[in-house]
Design a protein around this motif. Sequence first.
Motif, short mmCIF file in Angstrom:
data_model
loop_
_atom_site.label_atom_id
_atom_site.label_comp_id
_atom_site.label_asym_id
_atom_site.label_seq_id
_atom_site.Cartn_x
_atom_site.Cartn_y
_atom_site.Cartn_z
N ARG A 97 1.76 2.42 -3.38
CA ARG A 97 0.69 2.54 -4.37
C ARG A 97 0.14 3.96 -4.45
O ARG A 97 -0.95 4.20 -4.97
CB ARG A 97 -0.44 1.55 -4.04
N LEU A 127 -6.12 1.17 -5.43
CA LEU A 127 -6.68 0.02 -4.74
C LEU A 127 -6.25 -1.28 -5.43
O LEU A 127 -5.70 -1.26 -6.54
CB LEU A 127 -8.21 0.11 -4.74
N THR A 128 -6.53 -2.41 -4.79
CA THR A 128 -6.21 -3.70 -5.40
C THR A 128 -7.36 -4.24 -6.22
O THR A 128 -7.21 -5.24 -6.94
CB THR A 128 -5.83 -4.73 -4.32
N ARG A 182 -4.33 6.75 -3.51
CA ARG A 182 -3.54 5.56 -3.83
C ARG A 182 -4.38 4.61 -4.67
O ARG A 182 -5.61 4.74 -4.74
CB ARG A 182 -3.04 4.86 -2.57
N ASP A 216 0.82 -1.22 0.00
CA ASP A 216 0.00 0.00 0.00
C ASP A 216 0.85 1.27 0.00
O ASP A 216 0.53 2.24 -0.67
CB ASP A 216 -0.93 0.02 1.22
N LYS A 217 1.93 1.26 0.76
CA LYS A 217 2.75 2.46 0.89
C LYS A 217 3.39 2.87 -0.43
O LYS A 217 3.79 4.03 -0.61
CB LYS A 217 3.84 2.26 1.95
N ASP A 251 -11.49 7.85 2.43
CA ASP A 251 -11.75 6.41 2.43
C ASP A 251 -12.85 6.05 1.43
O ASP A 251 -13.67 5.18 1.68
CB ASP A 251 -12.14 5.92 3.83
#
Length: 203
Positions: free
Chosen positions: A112, A143-144, A141, A109-110, A164
């Motif tokens: 992305r 997401l997956t 960022r 995540d960091k 969020d």
Amino acid sequence: MEIILASNNVGKIREFNELFASLDITVRPQSDFNVEDADECGLSFIENAIIKARHAAKKSGMAAIADDSGIVVPYLKGAPGIHSARYSPVKEEKANNLLLLKNLEGVADKDRAAFFISVLAFVRYAEDPTPLIAEGRIYGRILTEERGSQGFGYDPLFLIDGLDKSMAELELVQKNQISHRAKALANMRDQLKFVVRKPVSNE
């Protein structure tokens, strides 16, 4: 005052006209003047926006405005960047999103982090040596997996910092208040006030 927009995107035309209405500026699509798309051969968003604005101004003989926008992922050395709309070989939104996810597969995540950017360029005439430039950004960022059904393009993959929510989970009204293009448009509107301002009378 009429300005030609170097685009035929109906949504962009509406958005520009709504924001510039208070300045008595009407924005018309380049198709109204039989202007074809410019060759976007620049290496940056600013260069491409200026190229498109100058091209539209030259072909129409009018003042012109253009925007170049996309999504930037520093981990991928700035990709998709200026190639956002044609990131995948088939140049389609779904394929672009799938390729972005593939290229970030397994990335923490960091790493992305990403941002949407919009750059606007306005020229009074094709050879204008002092084009007006406006920029807007929104950070977040990648997401997956996709979230949300609003918006388009990379919106479902972009999680907005501090909210969020993905860009595709925002209502249109909220998106138009915080998006990269909304910020760039507001900046350009403030600059255009001086272009269309009537001279002060001596009477």
